[in-house]
Design a protein around this motif. Structure first.
Motif, PDB file in Angstrom:
ATOM      1  N   SER A 162       0.770  -0.921   0.203  1.00  0.00           N
ATOM      2  CA  SER A 162      -0.066  -0.044   0.320  1.00  0.00           C
ATOM      3  C   SER A 162       0.753   0.962   0.130  1.00  0.00           C
ATOM      4  N   SER A 163       0.081   1.684  -0.655  1.00  0.00           N
ATOM      5  CA  SER A 163       1.567   3.482  -1.206  1.00  0.00           C
ATOM      6  C   SER A 163       0.214   4.361  -0.538  1.00  0.00           C
ATOM      7  N   ALA A 164       0.803   5.357   0.188  1.00  0.00           N
ATOM      8  CA  ALA A 164      -0.158   6.875   1.125  1.00  0.00           C
ATOM      9  C   ALA A 164      -0.278   7.628  -0.329  1.00  0.00           C
ATOM     10  N   ASP A 165       0.488   7.882  -1.647  1.00  0.00           N
ATOM     11  CA  ASP A 165       0.030   8.791  -2.267  1.00  0.00           C
ATOM     12  C   ASP A 165       0.601   8.309  -3.424  1.00  0.00           C
ATOM     13  N   GLY A 166       0.465   6.583  -3.361  1.00  0.00           N
ATOM     14  CA  GLY A 166       0.683   6.112  -5.241  1.00  0.00           C
ATOM     15  C   GLY A 166       1.207   6.431  -5.595  1.00  0.00           C
ATOM     16  N   SER A 167       2.769   6.549  -5.201  1.00  0.00           N
ATOM     17  CA  SER A 167       3.166   7.343  -6.480  1.00  0.00           C
ATOM     18  C   SER A 167       4.674   5.597  -6.903  1.00  0.00           C
ATOM     19  N   ASP A 168       4.204   4.119  -5.800  1.00  0.00           N
ATOM     20  CA  ASP A 168       5.286   3.644  -6.282  1.00  0.00           C
ATOM     21  C   ASP A 168       4.157   2.547  -6.605  1.00  0.00           C
ATOM     22  N   GLU A 169       4.196   1.056  -6.873  1.00  0.00           N
ATOM     23  CA  GLU A 169       3.176   0.091  -7.172  1.00  0.00           C
ATOM     24  C   GLU A 169       4.318  -1.194  -6.707  1.00  0.00           C
ATOM     25  N   LEU A 170       4.192  -1.999  -6.522  1.00  0.00           N
ATOM     26  CA  LEU A 170       4.389  -3.643  -6.856  1.00  0.00           C
ATOM     27  C   LEU A 170       3.864  -4.941  -7.505  1.00  0.00           C
ATOM     28  N   ILE A 171       4.613  -4.595  -8.674  1.00  0.00           N
ATOM     29  CA  ILE A 171       4.873  -5.498  -9.856  1.00  0.00           C
ATOM     30  C   ILE A 171       5.000  -6.990  -9.442  1.00  0.00           C
ATOM     31  N   VAL A 172       4.784  -7.989  -9.444  1.00  0.00           N
ATOM     32  CA  VAL A 172       4.484  -9.117  -9.587  1.00  0.00           C
ATOM     33  C   VAL A 172       4.331  -9.751 -10.930  1.00  0.00           C
ATOM     34  N   THR A 173       5.364 -10.804 -11.209  1.00  0.00           N
ATOM     35  CA  THR A 173       5.095 -11.263 -12.777  1.00  0.00           C
ATOM     36  C   THR A 173       5.880 -12.791 -12.462  1.00  0.00           C
ATOM     37  N   PHE A 174       4.516 -13.689 -13.084  1.00  0.00           N
ATOM     38  CA  PHE A 174       3.940 -15.745 -13.186  1.00  0.00           C
ATOM     39  C   PHE A 174       4.724 -15.266 -14.423  1.00  0.00           C
ATOM     40  N   ASP A 175       5.729 -16.126 -14.863  1.00  0.00           N
ATOM     41  CA  ASP A 175       5.475 -16.343 -16.658  1.00  0.00           C
ATOM     42  C   ASP A 175       6.164 -17.929 -16.911  1.00  0.00           C
ATOM     43  N   HIS A 176       5.420 -18.482 -17.128  1.00  0.00           N
ATOM     44  CA  HIS A 176       5.318 -20.454 -17.850  1.00  0.00           C
ATOM     45  C   HIS A 176       5.438 -20.437 -15.824  1.00  0.00           C
ATOM     46  N   THR A 177       4.706 -20.100 -15.422  1.00  0.00           N
ATOM     47  CA  THR A 177       4.625 -20.651 -13.824  1.00  0.00           C
ATOM     48  C   THR A 177       2.679 -20.895 -13.864  1.00  0.00           C
ATOM     49  N   ASP A 178       2.785 -22.086 -13.111  1.00  0.00           N
ATOM     50  CA  ASP A 178       1.622 -23.652 -12.920  1.00  0.00           C
ATOM     51  C   ASP A 178       1.536 -23.903 -11.229  1.00  0.00           C
ATOM     52  N   PHE A 179      -0.335 -23.399 -11.199  1.00  0.00           N
ATOM     53  CA  PHE A 179      -0.918 -24.362 -10.075  1.00  0.00           C
ATOM     54  C   PHE A 179      -1.662 -24.794 -10.563  1.00  0.00           C
ATOM     55  N   VAL A 180      -1.250 -25.725  -8.942  1.00  0.00           N
ATOM     56  CA  VAL A 180      -2.010 -26.888  -9.207  1.00  0.00           C
ATOM     57  C   VAL A 180      -2.296 -27.745  -8.315  1.00  0.00           C
ATOM     58  N   ASN A 197      -4.529  -7.506  -2.461  1.00  0.00           N
ATOM     59  CA  ASN A 197      -4.584  -7.024  -2.174  1.00  0.00           C
ATOM     60  C   ASN A 197      -4.207  -5.031  -1.866  1.00  0.00           C
ATOM     61  N   GLY A 198      -5.378  -3.992  -3.115  1.00  0.00           N
ATOM     62  CA  GLY A 198      -4.552  -2.885  -2.811  1.00  0.00           C
ATOM     63  C   GLY A 198      -4.236  -2.190  -4.772  1.00  0.00           C
ATOM     64  N   MET A 199      -4.705  -0.751  -4.723  1.00  0.00           N
ATOM     65  CA  MET A 199      -4.763  -0.887  -6.231  1.00  0.00           C
ATOM     66  C   MET A 199      -3.103   0.030  -6.639  1.00  0.00           C
ATOM     67  N   ASN A 200      -2.171  -0.677  -5.655  1.00  0.00           N
ATOM     68  CA  ASN A 200      -0.296  -0.037  -5.647  1.00  0.00           C
ATOM     69  C   ASN A 200      -0.335  -1.790  -6.150  1.00  0.00           C
ATOM     70  N   ASN A 201      -1.237  -2.469  -6.621  1.00  0.00           N
ATOM     71  CA  ASN A 201      -0.258  -4.079  -6.725  1.00  0.00           C
ATOM     72  C   ASN A 201      -0.202  -4.681  -7.982  1.00  0.00           C
ATOM     73  N   ARG A 202       0.512  -4.232  -9.159  1.00  0.00           N
ATOM     74  CA  ARG A 202       0.318  -5.171  -9.955  1.00  0.00           C
ATOM     75  C   ARG A 202       0.240  -6.320 -10.275  1.00  0.00           C
ATOM     76  N   LEU A 203      -0.493  -6.656 -10.873  1.00  0.00           N
ATOM     77  CA  LEU A 203       0.003  -8.468 -10.997  1.00  0.00           C
ATOM     78  C   LEU A 203      -0.482  -8.847 -12.541  1.00  0.00           C
ATOM     79  N   GLN A 204       0.583 -10.024 -12.728  1.00  0.00           N
ATOM     80  CA  GLN A 204       1.137 -10.216 -14.358  1.00  0.00           C
ATOM     81  C   GLN A 204       0.690 -11.633 -14.807  1.00  0.00           C
ATOM     82  N   PHE A 205       0.466 -12.184 -15.627  1.00  0.00           N
ATOM     83  CA  PHE A 205       0.302 -13.934 -15.163  1.00  0.00           C
ATOM     84  C   PHE A 205       0.662 -14.233 -17.129  1.00  0.00           C
ATOM     85  N   ASP A 206       1.770 -15.184 -17.395  1.00  0.00           N
ATOM     86  CA  ASP A 206       2.156 -15.201 -18.786  1.00  0.00           C
ATOM     87  C   ASP A 206       2.644 -16.603 -18.624  1.00  0.00           C
ATOM     88  N   ASN A 207       1.572 -16.977 -20.174  1.00  0.00           N
ATOM     89  CA  ASN A 207       1.566 -18.366 -20.311  1.00  0.00           C
ATOM     90  C   ASN A 207       1.400 -19.326 -18.976  1.00  0.00           C
TER      91      ASN A 207
END
Length: 379
Positions: A162-180, A197-207
């Motif tokens: 969570s960023s108080a002023d929204g100036s930065d974010e957390l980016i988590v990327t899953f690439d060729h990753t499986d959930f089984v 949990n929150g607008m400052n969290n960016r999620l990316q799933f590729d393949n």
């Protein structure tokens, strides 16, 4: 500087995998990390293939016991399974409370981000709290990993910055990753595999692939809110596959206008309201449980494209620290079929590799390699 002691060890305790050495215990990696003072320098740790790393549980003081340390995410950290960092090398991070720690709760300084963290080729199994828990800004990449058989976790992946002023974010990327074969147990566990949990969290799933996950239990909340991915932040899922999952309203629940879905395939995984994603953009939609629905747009599973790692053919050995002996329940244990010998490896701001002399300096310790012999000098 005076020489105080000289220790010579042979290949019985220092064996290379291809061009690099590998480590058997996550405790060794954390010991090396504790000596780092310049986190702007990339540090690479290669885990020994065909091993299980049993992680310890947290006591009431958040101290790890009855197992090895978790992976503590600090800036510019790289952790790989084998030289090429692929899942087929079989490095299993198993049990314990938390597998990957990106929080200030377990000993890592609160001012450190998780910028440029990469974890490649690891399999995460059966965490009790969270397999991944991150509350700091930065960027974390999981490449060719697998999350499997998390059946007691509060949530398998918790992304909670969570960023108080929204100036930065957390980016988590899953690439060729499986959930089984993950499952929701019961409250207070979140009935969701991956939570943003929150607008400052960016999620990316590729393949990626989501297969045979059961997020609906007997509780009412799981039937009405369970999903595979739920987030309030930006979300992009591309070329991913959803097969044989049991969810509540939809496999994907989004509460953010920035939602990108393309090239995804779904079979036997639809929700009670939406076949793939449910997006809540207004308060009335949320109150009325009336999301905007999206279907999968691919006719086959694009994520089955084989992940191709890149390994430099000119990479040099990176010896660092003489390995600890394997401890029962606290380090790597053979996962079967492998003949790899354990050692340790990394490069860092305080573990400076000198390719010309074959030596590594860690604080007041120098490890020099002469063919099959490792010489550890304590200065």
């Amino acid at each position: 500087m005076n020489l105080q002691s000289l220790l010579i060890t042979f290949t019985l305790s220092c064996v290379f995998l291809g061009a690099h050495a590998c480590i058997l215990s996550l405790d060794t990696m954390e010991s090396l990390e504790s000596t780092v003072t310049d986190f702007s320098v990339e540090r690479e740790y290669i885990l020994c293939p065909n091993n299980v790393f049993d992680v310890g549980t947290l006591d009431y003081d958040n101290v790890v016991q009855n197992g090895t340390e978790m992976i503590h995410a600090r800036p510019n950290l790289v952790v790989k399974c084998g030289d090429d960092g692929v899942r087929e090398n079989s490095c299993v991070i198993r049990g314990g409370s938390v597998h990957v720690d990106g929080t200030p709760f377990f000993g890592v300084a609160s001012n450190l981000t998780v910028q440029n963290v990469k974890i490649a080729g690891l399999t995460f199994e059966g965490a009790a709290k969270h397999s991944v828990w991150i509350t700091k800004p930065g960027s974390v990449l999981f490449q060719d990993c697998e999350f499997r058989e998390h059946t007691e976790a509060l949530s398998t992946v918790m992304v909670d910055y969570s960023s108080a002023d929204g100036s930065d974010e957390l980016i988590v990327t899953f690439d060729h990753t499986d959930f089984v074969s993950n499952a929701h147990s019961a409250p207070p566990a979140e009935p969701t595999l991956v939570v943003g949990n929150g607008m400052n969290n960016r999620l990316q799933f590729d393949n990626c692939e989501f297969t045979n996950n059961t997020m609906v239990s007997d509780s009412y909340i799981s039937k009405s809110t369970s999903s595979l991915v739920e987030t309030s932040g930006p979300l992009a899922i591309k070329n991913s596959c959803f097969k044989d999952n049991t969810v509540g309203p939809a496999p994907i629940l989004s509460y953010n206008p920035e939602l990108t879905l393309s090239g995804n395939f779904q079979t036997n995984s639809g929700g009670s309201i939406c076949p793939l994603s449910g997006q809540f953009l207004t308060a009335s939609a949320l109150d009325g449980n009336n999301p905007t629905c999206t279907s999968a747009d691919a006719t086959s599973c694009q994520s089955q494209n084989t992940f191709m790692p890149t390994v430099s053919p000119n990479s040099q050995p990176r010896p660092t620290d003489a390995p600890k002996q394997q401890q029962q329940g606290g380090g790597g244990q053979p996962a079967g079929g492998g003949n790899s010998q354990p050692t340790s490896s990394s490069t860092s701001g305080t573990a400076n590799l000198d390719d010309s002399s074959g030596s590594t300096i860690i604080g007041g310790t120098v490890l020099m390699m002469f063919g099959s012999m490792a010489v550890l000098l304590v200065l």
